[in-house]
Design a protein around this motif. Structure first.
Motif, PDB file in Angstrom:
ATOM      1  N   CYS A 153      54.018 101.566 -21.602  1.00 27.67           N
ATOM      2  CA  CYS A 153      53.873 101.515 -20.140  1.00 27.67           C
ATOM      3  C   CYS A 153      54.512 102.924 -19.563  1.00 27.67           C
ATOM      4  O   CYS A 153      55.088 103.518 -19.965  1.00 27.67           O
ATOM      5  CB  CYS A 153      54.746 100.352 -19.624  1.00 27.67           C
ATOM      6  SG  CYS A 153      56.449 100.285 -19.554  1.00 27.67           S
ATOM      7  N   ARG A 154      53.990 103.163 -18.248  1.00 17.18           N
ATOM      8  CA  ARG A 154      54.444 104.130 -17.694  1.00 17.18           C
ATOM      9  C   ARG A 154      56.133 104.094 -17.129  1.00 17.18           C
ATOM     10  O   ARG A 154      56.418 103.116 -17.014  1.00 17.18           O
ATOM     11  CB  ARG A 154      53.686 104.541 -16.325  1.00 17.18           C
ATOM     12  CG  ARG A 154      52.229 104.588 -16.465  1.00 17.18           C
ATOM     13  CD  ARG A 154      51.969 106.280 -16.754  1.00 17.18           C
ATOM     14  NE  ARG A 154      52.595 107.343 -15.921  1.00 17.18           N
ATOM     15  CZ  ARG A 154      52.367 108.471 -16.064  1.00 17.18           C
ATOM     16  NH1 ARG A 154      51.618 109.016 -17.153  1.00 17.18           N
ATOM     17  NH2 ARG A 154      53.008 109.207 -15.189  1.00 17.18           N
ATOM     18  N   VAL A 155      56.695 105.160 -17.208  1.00 15.69           N
ATOM     19  CA  VAL A 155      57.943 104.994 -16.865  1.00 15.69           C
ATOM     20  C   VAL A 155      58.361 104.538 -15.495  1.00 15.69           C
ATOM     21  O   VAL A 155      59.442 103.580 -15.421  1.00 15.69           O
ATOM     22  CB  VAL A 155      58.965 106.626 -17.015  1.00 15.69           C
ATOM     23  CG1 VAL A 155      60.327 106.585 -16.357  1.00 15.69           C
ATOM     24  CG2 VAL A 155      58.639 107.050 -18.076  1.00 15.69           C
ATOM     25  N   GLU A 156      57.654 104.798 -14.668  1.00 13.77           N
ATOM     26  CA  GLU A 156      57.933 104.221 -13.323  1.00 13.77           C
ATOM     27  C   GLU A 156      57.910 102.884 -13.204  1.00 13.77           C
ATOM     28  O   GLU A 156      57.999 101.941 -12.298  1.00 13.77           O
ATOM     29  CB  GLU A 156      57.130 104.824 -12.076  1.00 13.77           C
ATOM     30  CG  GLU A 156      55.488 105.019 -12.428  1.00 13.77           C
ATOM     31  CD  GLU A 156      55.116 106.027 -13.368  1.00 13.77           C
ATOM     32  OE1 GLU A 156      53.915 106.589 -12.923  1.00 13.77           O
ATOM     33  OE2 GLU A 156      55.858 106.625 -14.012  1.00 13.77           O
ATOM     34  N   GLN A 157      57.156 102.170 -14.088  1.00 15.91           N
ATOM     35  CA  GLN A 157      56.994 100.664 -14.108  1.00 15.91           C
ATOM     36  C   GLN A 157      57.781  99.968 -15.098  1.00 15.91           C
ATOM     37  O   GLN A 157      57.548  98.664 -15.358  1.00 15.91           O
ATOM     38  CB  GLN A 157      55.369 100.415 -14.590  1.00 15.91           C
ATOM     39  CG  GLN A 157      54.258 100.852 -13.633  1.00 15.91           C
ATOM     40  CD  GLN A 157      54.511 100.322 -12.212  1.00 15.91           C
ATOM     41  OE1 GLN A 157      54.882  98.989 -12.166  1.00 15.91           O
ATOM     42  NE2 GLN A 157      54.180 100.994 -11.093  1.00 15.91           N
ATOM     43  N   LEU A 158      58.721 100.833 -15.813  1.00 15.72           N
ATOM     44  CA  LEU A 158      59.451 100.118 -16.932  1.00 15.72           C
ATOM     45  C   LEU A 158      60.217  99.033 -16.260  1.00 15.72           C
ATOM     46  O   LEU A 158      60.570  97.967 -17.212  1.00 15.72           O
ATOM     47  CB  LEU A 158      60.388 101.375 -17.410  1.00 15.72           C
ATOM     48  CG  LEU A 158      61.351 100.736 -18.771  1.00 15.72           C
ATOM     49  CD1 LEU A 158      60.554 100.158 -19.916  1.00 15.72           C
ATOM     50  CD2 LEU A 158      61.954 101.893 -19.006  1.00 15.72           C
ATOM     51  N   GLU A 159      60.925  99.073 -15.325  1.00 19.06           N
ATOM     52  CA  GLU A 159      61.704  98.187 -14.710  1.00 19.06           C
ATOM     53  C   GLU A 159      61.040  96.942 -14.518  1.00 19.06           C
ATOM     54  O   GLU A 159      61.698  95.842 -14.750  1.00 19.06           O
ATOM     55  CB  GLU A 159      62.630  98.404 -13.359  1.00 19.06           C
ATOM     56  CG  GLU A 159      63.560  99.735 -13.536  1.00 19.06           C
ATOM     57  CD  GLU A 159      64.561  99.267 -14.692  1.00 19.06           C
ATOM     58  OE1 GLU A 159      65.276  98.190 -14.620  1.00 19.06           O
ATOM     59  OE2 GLU A 159      64.860  99.985 -15.732  1.00 19.06           O
ATOM     60  N   LYS A 160      59.895  96.981 -14.011  1.00 18.79           N
ATOM     61  CA  LYS A 160      58.856  95.574 -13.920  1.00 18.79           C
ATOM     62  C   LYS A 160      58.775  95.103 -15.217  1.00 18.79           C
ATOM     63  O   LYS A 160      58.752  93.782 -15.157  1.00 18.79           O
ATOM     64  CB  LYS A 160      57.854  96.171 -12.969  1.00 18.79           C
ATOM     65  CG  LYS A 160      57.965  96.405 -11.455  1.00 18.79           C
ATOM     66  CD  LYS A 160      56.729  96.464 -10.894  1.00 18.79           C
ATOM     67  CE  LYS A 160      56.845  96.876  -9.303  1.00 18.79           C
ATOM     68  NZ  LYS A 160      55.905  97.219  -8.645  1.00 18.79           N
ATOM     69  N   GLY A 172      55.982 110.818 -19.721  1.00 20.41           N
ATOM     70  CA  GLY A 172      55.801 109.870 -18.559  1.00 20.41           C
ATOM     71  C   GLY A 172      55.640 108.462 -19.160  1.00 20.41           C
ATOM     72  O   GLY A 172      55.487 107.375 -18.375  1.00 20.41           O
ATOM     73  N   TRP A 173      55.243 108.281 -20.613  1.00 20.69           N
ATOM     74  CA  TRP A 173      55.165 107.039 -21.159  1.00 20.69           C
ATOM     75  C   TRP A 173      56.137 106.553 -22.059  1.00 20.69           C
ATOM     76  O   TRP A 173      56.990 107.347 -22.729  1.00 20.69           O
ATOM     77  CB  TRP A 173      53.819 106.943 -21.873  1.00 20.69           C
ATOM     78  CG  TRP A 173      52.687 107.010 -20.903  1.00 20.69           C
ATOM     79  CD1 TRP A 173      52.090 107.850 -20.295  1.00 20.69           C
ATOM     80  CD2 TRP A 173      51.764 105.949 -20.509  1.00 20.69           C
ATOM     81  NE1 TRP A 173      51.102 107.616 -19.569  1.00 20.69           N
ATOM     82  CE2 TRP A 173      50.948 106.175 -19.804  1.00 20.69           C
ATOM     83  CE3 TRP A 173      52.014 104.636 -20.877  1.00 20.69           C
ATOM     84  CZ2 TRP A 173      49.711 105.344 -19.251  1.00 20.69           C
ATOM     85  CZ3 TRP A 173      50.946 103.558 -20.518  1.00 20.69           C
ATOM     86  CH2 TRP A 173      49.870 104.124 -19.715  1.00 20.69           C
TER      87      TRP A 173
END
Length: 282
Positions: free
Chosen positions: A217-224, A244-245
């Motif tokens: 997953c993309r780093v910016e979506q990691l928390e979700k 970024g992944w």
């Protein structure tokens, strides 16, 4: 050696042997074998009638055993449950002619027919109800028609056989049973070996309940993504070659795996894989 009682027949036998095999223990090759030795694991298995296992374990002749919770309670043996195993589940209920009883309090002065006299007698005593209990070996549905009893207590699955006999269940369940590991009440001595045995079986239970899930997953979506797959402690997260992944690995409940995969895909996760777990220690 650790001496363990295993059911030799019936609904408990096959699943118990399968679980022990998954836990790394040798099992008998022929149903006629009554005893085998597993020298590598320092365990001796005795294949006994499920109804007798609690008695043998309570005597101290055997260290632990696998039997049904219902059979343990019914035996009245001085043994205790130490691990539920999740198979051979059943529910015990009262049943009678429609409209004749609503709850256990209505059984005062009546006669109850059952194959599990110990369970029913204990339940009645715990409920403060005085009633007679008649022991029958199977086919208790006919007891009311033949005038042997006004009420029966038996294992109920779909309730079809009871309805066919003109009966209906009433009141709260007497007991919910399943296969369990038991030992003599207050027993000690082989504690290290017993705990190792229990850890192995717990590992099988976890392996059957969870799957391993891997995805990118993309780093910016990691928390979700982590919120969807928190794992047992926390997931493993590793950077990928493409900036970024990240790659994520976590244990997830098997029954929820498909829904979790859908949710991960919706937030942009890709290469989502699930694999079975064959052994586990928590």
């Amino acid at each position: 050696m650790l001496r363990i009682a295993v059911p030799n027949k019936g609904s408990l036998s096959g699943p118990a042997a399968e679980m022990l095999h998954e836990a790394g223990y040798q099992q008998r090759r022929e149903s006629k074998e009554l005893r085998i030795v597993d020298p590598e694991n320092e365990v001796e298995f005795f294949y006994l009638r499920p109804r007798d296992i609690a008695i043998y374990v309570s005597s101290g002749r055997l260290d632990i055993g696998i039997t049904g919770r219902d059979l343990l309670v019914d035996s009245g043996a001085d043994a205790e449950e130490i691990l539920p195993l999740g198979f051979a589940r059943s529910t015990f209920r009262f049943a009678s002619k429609p409209g004749t009883s609503n709850g256990v309090e209505d059984l005062k002065g009546k006669t109850v027919a059952t194959s599990y006299e110990g369970i029913v007698a204990k339940h009645l005593a715990d409920s403060g109800v005085e009633a007679s209990v008649v022991h029958l070996d199977g086919a208790v549905e006919t007891a009311i028609e033949l005038g042997v009893a006004e009420v029966i207590a038996d294992v109920v699955e779909t309730g079809t056989s009871l309805r066919n006999a003109g009966l209906e269940v009433f009141g709260e369940p007497i007991m919910k049973s399943e296969a369990v590991v038991i030992r003599r009440t207050g027993a000690g001595g082989e504690e290290t070996k017993v705990q190792q045995f229990l850890r192995r079986l717990q590992g099988v239970l976890v392996a059957r309940t969870y799957v391993m899930m891997d995805y990118d997953c993309r780093v910016e979506q990691l928390e979700k993504a982590v919120a969807l797959t928190p794992g047992l402690e926390s997931p493993t997260v590793s950077p990928l070659h493409n900036e970024g992944w990240v790659a994520v690995r976590a244990m997830v409940p098997a029954k929820e795996a498909q829904r979790i995969m859908d949710d991960l895909y919706e937030i942009g996760a890709r290469a989502i894989l699930t694999t079975a777990i064959h052994a586990c220690r928590l």
